[in-house]
Design a protein around this motif. Structure first.
Motif, PDB file in Angstrom:
ATOM      1  N   ARG A  86      -4.665   5.622   0.722  1.00  0.00           N
ATOM      2  CA  ARG A  86      -5.974   4.958   0.678  1.00  0.00           C
ATOM      3  C   ARG A  86      -7.016   5.982   0.275  1.00  0.00           C
ATOM      4  O   ARG A  86      -7.495   5.989  -0.829  1.00  0.00           O
ATOM      5  CB  ARG A  86      -6.306   4.355   2.025  1.00  0.00           C
ATOM      6  CG  ARG A  86      -5.487   3.131   2.319  1.00  0.00           C
ATOM      7  CD  ARG A  86      -5.971   2.437   3.545  1.00  0.00           C
ATOM      8  NE  ARG A  86      -5.443   1.095   3.596  1.00  0.00           N
ATOM      9  CZ  ARG A  86      -5.951   0.118   4.293  1.00  0.00           C
ATOM     10  NH1 ARG A  86      -7.031   0.327   4.994  1.00  0.00           N
ATOM     11  NH2 ARG A  86      -5.420  -1.076   4.308  1.00  0.00           N
ATOM     12  N   THR A 104      -1.417   7.965   6.456  1.00  0.00           N
ATOM     13  CA  THR A 104      -2.314   7.603   5.368  1.00  0.00           C
ATOM     14  C   THR A 104      -3.715   7.285   5.867  1.00  0.00           C
ATOM     15  O   THR A 104      -4.485   6.648   5.167  1.00  0.00           O
ATOM     16  CB  THR A 104      -1.784   6.374   4.591  1.00  0.00           C
ATOM     17  OG1 THR A 104      -1.639   5.281   5.505  1.00  0.00           O
ATOM     18  CG2 THR A 104      -0.472   6.667   3.923  1.00  0.00           C
ATOM     19  N   LYS A 105      -4.038   7.697   7.075  1.00  0.00           N
ATOM     20  CA  LYS A 105      -5.417   7.484   7.539  1.00  0.00           C
ATOM     21  C   LYS A 105      -6.338   8.421   6.768  1.00  0.00           C
ATOM     22  O   LYS A 105      -5.918   9.464   6.280  1.00  0.00           O
ATOM     23  CB  LYS A 105      -5.541   7.781   9.041  1.00  0.00           C
ATOM     24  CG  LYS A 105      -4.854   6.751   9.913  1.00  0.00           C
ATOM     25  CD  LYS A 105      -5.290   6.863  11.367  1.00  0.00           C
ATOM     26  CE  LYS A 105      -4.762   8.110  12.034  1.00  0.00           C
ATOM     27  NZ  LYS A 105      -3.310   8.073  12.204  1.00  0.00           N
TER      28      LYS A 105
ATOM     29  N   MET B  74     -16.686  -6.808  -5.986  1.00  0.00           N
ATOM     30  CA  MET B  74     -15.982  -5.914  -5.058  1.00  0.00           C
ATOM     31  C   MET B  74     -14.498  -5.846  -5.359  1.00  0.00           C
ATOM     32  O   MET B  74     -13.839  -4.870  -5.047  1.00  0.00           O
ATOM     33  CB  MET B  74     -16.196  -6.371  -3.605  1.00  0.00           C
ATOM     34  CG  MET B  74     -17.566  -6.006  -3.084  1.00  0.00           C
ATOM     35  SD  MET B  74     -17.757  -6.414  -1.365  1.00  0.00           S
ATOM     36  CE  MET B  74     -16.735  -5.186  -0.601  1.00  0.00           C
ATOM     37  N   ARG B  82      -5.838  -0.505  -9.752  1.00  0.00           N
ATOM     38  CA  ARG B  82      -4.455  -0.622  -9.295  1.00  0.00           C
ATOM     39  C   ARG B  82      -3.574  -1.310 -10.319  1.00  0.00           C
ATOM     40  O   ARG B  82      -2.395  -1.030 -10.432  1.00  0.00           O
ATOM     41  CB  ARG B  82      -4.424  -1.379  -7.982  1.00  0.00           C
ATOM     42  CG  ARG B  82      -4.970  -0.576  -6.822  1.00  0.00           C
ATOM     43  CD  ARG B  82      -4.682  -1.273  -5.526  1.00  0.00           C
ATOM     44  NE  ARG B  82      -3.271  -1.574  -5.358  1.00  0.00           N
ATOM     45  CZ  ARG B  82      -2.335  -0.696  -5.056  1.00  0.00           C
ATOM     46  NH1 ARG B  82      -2.655   0.561  -4.892  1.00  0.00           N
ATOM     47  NH2 ARG B  82      -1.091  -1.049  -4.907  1.00  0.00           N
ATOM     48  N   GLN B 102       3.086  -7.274  -6.013  1.00  0.00           N
ATOM     49  CA  GLN B 102       2.803  -6.215  -5.038  1.00  0.00           C
ATOM     50  C   GLN B 102       1.982  -6.763  -3.894  1.00  0.00           C
ATOM     51  O   GLN B 102       2.269  -6.513  -2.725  1.00  0.00           O
ATOM     52  CB  GLN B 102       2.027  -5.084  -5.697  1.00  0.00           C
ATOM     53  CG  GLN B 102       2.880  -4.164  -6.526  1.00  0.00           C
ATOM     54  CD  GLN B 102       2.072  -3.055  -7.166  1.00  0.00           C
ATOM     55  OE1 GLN B 102       0.937  -2.820  -6.781  1.00  0.00           O
ATOM     56  NE2 GLN B 102       2.652  -2.393  -8.137  1.00  0.00           N
ATOM     57  N   ARG B 106       2.916  -7.562   0.241  1.00  0.00           N
ATOM     58  CA  ARG B 106       2.232  -6.996   1.401  1.00  0.00           C
ATOM     59  C   ARG B 106       1.590  -8.086   2.233  1.00  0.00           C
ATOM     60  O   ARG B 106       0.645  -7.814   2.956  1.00  0.00           O
ATOM     61  CB  ARG B 106       1.147  -6.024   0.935  1.00  0.00           C
ATOM     62  CG  ARG B 106       1.718  -4.808   0.287  1.00  0.00           C
ATOM     63  CD  ARG B 106       0.662  -3.725   0.143  1.00  0.00           C
ATOM     64  NE  ARG B 106       1.144  -2.696  -0.733  1.00  0.00           N
ATOM     65  CZ  ARG B 106       0.856  -2.626  -2.029  1.00  0.00           C
ATOM     66  NH1 ARG B 106       0.065  -3.497  -2.580  1.00  0.00           N
ATOM     67  NH2 ARG B 106       1.344  -1.676  -2.781  1.00  0.00           N
ATOM     68  N   ARG B 109      -2.340  -8.842   1.606  1.00  0.00           N
ATOM     69  CA  ARG B 109      -3.374  -7.831   1.812  1.00  0.00           C
ATOM     70  C   ARG B 109      -3.540  -7.050   0.529  1.00  0.00           C
ATOM     71  O   ARG B 109      -2.576  -6.522  -0.016  1.00  0.00           O
ATOM     72  CB  ARG B 109      -3.014  -6.894   2.953  1.00  0.00           C
ATOM     73  CG  ARG B 109      -3.375  -7.460   4.302  1.00  0.00           C
ATOM     74  CD  ARG B 109      -3.132  -6.451   5.400  1.00  0.00           C
ATOM     75  NE  ARG B 109      -1.732  -6.196   5.591  1.00  0.00           N
ATOM     76  CZ  ARG B 109      -1.174  -4.999   5.457  1.00  0.00           C
ATOM     77  NH1 ARG B 109      -1.890  -3.970   5.138  1.00  0.00           N
ATOM     78  NH2 ARG B 109       0.109  -4.825   5.654  1.00  0.00           N
ATOM     79  N   PRO B 112      -3.466  -0.583  -0.719  1.00  0.00           N
ATOM     80  CA  PRO B 112      -2.227   0.185  -0.934  1.00  0.00           C
ATOM     81  C   PRO B 112      -1.458   0.359   0.345  1.00  0.00           C
ATOM     82  O   PRO B 112      -2.024   0.748   1.353  1.00  0.00           O
ATOM     83  CB  PRO B 112      -2.721   1.525  -1.452  1.00  0.00           C
ATOM     84  CG  PRO B 112      -4.103   1.643  -0.920  1.00  0.00           C
ATOM     85  CD  PRO B 112      -4.651   0.263  -0.759  1.00  0.00           C
ATOM     86  N   GLY B 113      -0.202   0.064   0.330  1.00  0.00           N
ATOM     87  CA  GLY B 113       0.696   0.400   1.421  1.00  0.00           C
ATOM     88  C   GLY B 113       0.357  -0.275   2.723  1.00  0.00           C
ATOM     89  O   GLY B 113      -0.335  -1.277   2.782  1.00  0.00           O
ATOM     90  N   PRO B 114       0.842   0.260   3.799  1.00  0.00           N
ATOM     91  CA  PRO B 114       0.608  -0.324   5.124  1.00  0.00           C
ATOM     92  C   PRO B 114      -0.815  -0.110   5.570  1.00  0.00           C
ATOM     93  O   PRO B 114      -1.563   0.601   4.931  1.00  0.00           O
ATOM     94  CB  PRO B 114       1.580   0.453   6.025  1.00  0.00           C
ATOM     95  CG  PRO B 114       1.845   1.712   5.308  1.00  0.00           C
ATOM     96  CD  PRO B 114       1.701   1.432   3.842  1.00  0.00           C
ATOM     97  N   GLY B 115      -1.185  -0.736   6.669  1.00  0.00           N
ATOM     98  CA  GLY B 115      -2.543  -0.652   7.173  1.00  0.00           C
ATOM     99  C   GLY B 115      -2.884   0.717   7.722  1.00  0.00           C
ATOM    100  O   GLY B 115      -2.127   1.661   7.555  1.00  0.00           O
ATOM    101  N   PRO B 116      -4.024   0.824   8.377  1.00  0.00           N
ATOM    102  CA  PRO B 116      -4.443   2.109   8.938  1.00  0.00           C
ATOM    103  C   PRO B 116      -3.369   2.677   9.862  1.00  0.00           C
ATOM    104  O   PRO B 116      -2.752   1.948  10.607  1.00  0.00           O
ATOM    105  CB  PRO B 116      -5.698   1.769   9.745  1.00  0.00           C
ATOM    106  CG  PRO B 116      -6.210   0.530   9.130  1.00  0.00           C
ATOM    107  CD  PRO B 116      -5.024  -0.220   8.620  1.00  0.00           C
ATOM    108  N   GLY B 117      -3.161   3.949   9.762  1.00  0.00           N
ATOM    109  CA  GLY B 117      -2.089   4.560  10.549  1.00  0.00           C
ATOM    110  C   GLY B 117      -0.940   4.897   9.633  1.00  0.00           C
ATOM    111  O   GLY B 117      -0.324   5.928   9.754  1.00  0.00           O
ATOM    112  N   GLY B 118      -0.675   4.037   8.730  1.00  0.00           N
ATOM    113  CA  GLY B 118       0.209   4.360   7.621  1.00  0.00           C
ATOM    114  C   GLY B 118       1.658   4.575   7.962  1.00  0.00           C
ATOM    115  O   GLY B 118       2.497   4.602   7.090  1.00  0.00           O
ATOM    116  N   SER B 127       6.715   0.079  -1.041  1.00  0.00           N
ATOM    117  CA  SER B 127       5.734   1.126  -0.869  1.00  0.00           C
ATOM    118  C   SER B 127       5.281   1.208   0.578  1.00  0.00           C
ATOM    119  O   SER B 127       4.471   2.048   0.908  1.00  0.00           O
ATOM    120  CB  SER B 127       4.541   0.894  -1.785  1.00  0.00           C
ATOM    121  OG  SER B 127       3.823  -0.235  -1.341  1.00  0.00           O
TER     122      SER B 127
END
Lengths: 152, 181
Positions: A86, A104-105, B74, B82, B102, B106, B109, B112-118, B127
């Motif tokens: 991100r 990824t934070k 936005m 992307r 893609q 998800r 959503r 990119p990729g998973p949410g916060p925290g990853g 991905s």
């Protein structure tokens, strides 16, 4: 952190330079916080060419006084996408090529945390090498067979 | 009469509660899709129609391509960055197909990729990485930093590249992925 591992032949540390997260262009719809963050930071437009990205990466290394080896993500942003970045990310890959740590934070880049993970991986690899040496039987040199002289 | 008012009040409370629950962002504050039809499901998946159909609905002139003008402000920049692989400022049909797949993978959503925290393992999207997964391989050029005649930072890349998989079995690799801004 890089300086402590640069002579270690078991560890490689890289910065992979990605597309700009907060480019300098004004975007309609951005929140006031995003605009403030952009104005407070370096003024870099989104890269249109690989040369732009290389220049931005150079500016980053100089501005932050970094010495670690830097790789440049392609303009297809393949690494950015593959690693699900991100704003920033940190990934530590073990000897088996697997992710031992992955974050990824936005606050993901934490050298101190990386150091701890790397030390653990090195320690477990040393333990593994030690076990392998113990389990291998000692090799005895092969003696050539004594040949009797030929009698006429 | 009193009972009737109690029933009306109970029904109103129930309606308000169920609307609030469906509007709640399940990812805990992640950015929401700005596309048309904000009636996404509470699990983050697109509402009416597939993601591909939702994106195609922005194609005002019906030429099969999406331009910045046709997209909500936005969404435009993020989607172009992307999806626009050839950087021509237009998302053509192939690029649209790819990005729809893609995003659908998800759970709708747009990020990119998973949410916060990853580090959580997401659905079936490749991905959505997690600890223990094979690290995605890459082969990237090395920056050679330098200074120009005026002392400004300048750099070049050479033919030398680093391939992550070539380090397997030899080194622990720590990768910081970021930009200056």
């Amino acid at each position: 952190m890089y300086e402590s591992y640069k002579d270690n032949d078991k560890v490689a540390v890289y910065l992979v330079y990605l597309r700009e997260v907060h480019p300098s262009e004004q975007n309609v719809g951005d929140s006031p916080a995003q605009v403030r963050r952009r104005r407070a930071g370096p003024d870099i437009a989104q890269h249109k060419t690989l040369e732009d990205r290389v220049a931005a990466a150079s500016e980053c290394l100089e501005g932050l006084e970094l010495t670690l080896p830097t790789l440049i993500d392609g303009m297809d942003n393949a690494v950015h996408t593959a690693y699900g970045v991100r704003a920033a990310a940190m990934a530590i890959i073990d000897f088996d090529g697997k992710l031992a740590f992955y974050d990824t934070k936005p606050s993901a880049v934490q050298p101190a945390k990386a150091d701890k993970v790397i030390q653990k991986l090195l320690a477990s690899e040393r333990g593994r090498e030690g076990l392998e040496k113990q389990s291998k039987p000692e090799e005895t040199p092969v003696q050539p067979e004594a040949r009797e002289p030929e009698t006429p | 009469m009193r009972k009737l008012w109690i029933w009306i009040l109970a029904a109103w409370i129930l309606c308000g509660w169920s609307l609030g629950a469906s509007a709640q962002d399940p990812s805990g504050g992640g950015r929401s899709d700005d596309g048309p039809g904000q009636g996404g499901r509470s699990d983050g998946s697109p509402g009416r129609g597939s993601m591909s159909e939702r994106l195609k609905s922005f194609d005002r002139n019906g030429d099969g391509n999406l331009t910045k003008d046709e997209l909500p402000p936005m969404m435009a920049e993020r989607l172009l960055e992307r999806a626009d692989a050839n950087r021509d400022g237009v998302i053509d049909r192939d690029e649209l197909k790819k990005i729809s797949a893609q995003i659908s993978g998800r759970g709708g959503r747009f990020g990119p990729g998973p949410g916060p925290g990853g580090s959580s393992r997401g659905g079936r999207n490749s991905s959505a990485l997690g600890v223990g997964d094979p690290a995605p391989d890459f082969e990237l050029p090395v920056l050679v930093p330098g200074l120009d005649a005026e002392g400004n930072a300048t750099g070049t890349i050479t033919d030398e590249k680093v391939k992550l998989s070539s380090l397997r079995g030899k080194k622990v690799v720590c990768v910081f992925l970021s930009s200056y801004t």
